[in-house]
Write a protein that holds these residues in place. Structure first.
Motif, short mmCIF file in Angstrom:
data_model
loop_
_atom_site.label_atom_id
_atom_site.label_comp_id
_atom_site.label_asym_id
_atom_site.label_seq_id
_atom_site.Cartn_x
_atom_site.Cartn_y
_atom_site.Cartn_z
N GLY A 150 0.83 -1.21 0.00
CA GLY A 150 0.00 0.00 0.00
C GLY A 150 0.86 1.25 0.00
O GLY A 150 0.59 2.22 -0.73
N ALA A 151 1.90 1.25 0.82
CA ALA A 151 2.82 2.40 0.86
C ALA A 151 3.55 2.55 -0.46
O ALA A 151 3.75 3.67 -0.95
N SER A 152 3.92 1.44 -1.07
CA SER A 152 4.62 1.48 -2.35
C SER A 152 3.75 2.14 -3.42
O SER A 152 4.25 2.93 -4.23
N ARG A 153 2.46 1.82 -3.44
CA ARG A 153 1.54 2.45 -4.41
C ARG A 153 1.44 3.95 -4.18
O ARG A 153 1.44 4.74 -5.13
N ILE A 154 1.35 4.36 -2.92
CA ILE A 154 1.25 5.79 -2.60
C ILE A 154 2.54 6.51 -3.01
O ILE A 154 2.49 7.59 -3.60
N VAL A 155 3.68 5.90 -2.73
CA VAL A 155 4.96 6.50 -3.12
C VAL A 155 5.07 6.59 -4.63
O VAL A 155 5.50 7.62 -5.17
#
Length: 154
Positions: free
Chosen positions: A77-82
């Motif tokens: 999820g964090a990777s998608r936001i980044v």
């Protein structure tokens, strides 16, 4: 005495804190996003720049893992936001100086501007919420909020 026959103790901050979090969790971010980016759907950009800035303060290097920790997300999820914030021009990715398997995240000039606007909006919201308080109470409350955030590392 409340509806359940319980008289809360003076200074019963736990329930008050969670009422505030529940009330503001969706309201403030949409308003801030619309004001800063022009659209409410770009909330994740503000969250990303805030997390990277906080992560850089705490560890001297922000990574996707830092963003995941700061936002309470899993790594994907964090990777998608980044990835989205990078594509929008708010972040850059480079090889980590400490571990070549990780990417180090930095704010771009556009990201710095978004962060500055977000912080200005946050200060204005605090001022509006405490407008009826005297200066001493406002400063004291602000110092307690900062202390709590600092102790939690957020």
């Amino acid at each position: 005495m409340n509806a359940h026959g319980v008289t809360p103790a003076d200074g019963d901050g736990g329930p008050a804190l969670f009422r505030l979090v529940r009330f503001w969790s969706r309201r403030w971010i949409n308003s801030a996003s619309e004001e800063q980016t022009g659209e409410t759907r770009h909330v994740q950009h503000i969250l990303a720049v805030e997390a990277v800035d906080t992560g850089n303060d705490a560890t001297e290097e922000a990574t996707v893992g830092t963003v995941a920790h700061q936002l309470g997300l899993d790594h994907s999820g964090a990777s998608r936001i980044v990835k989205d914030a990078t594509k929008a021009g708010y972040l850059t990715r480079a090889s980590s100086e400490f571990d070549r398997r990780r990417a180090s995240l930095q704010l771009t000039a556009h990201g710095e501007n978004l962060l500055a606007g977000s912080r200005q909006w946050q200060r204005r919201a605090f001022d509006e919420l405490t407008v009826g308080w005297d200066d001493y109470d406002r400063r004291q409350f602000a110092s307690y909020l900062k202390r709590l955030a600092d102790e939690l590392g957020v």
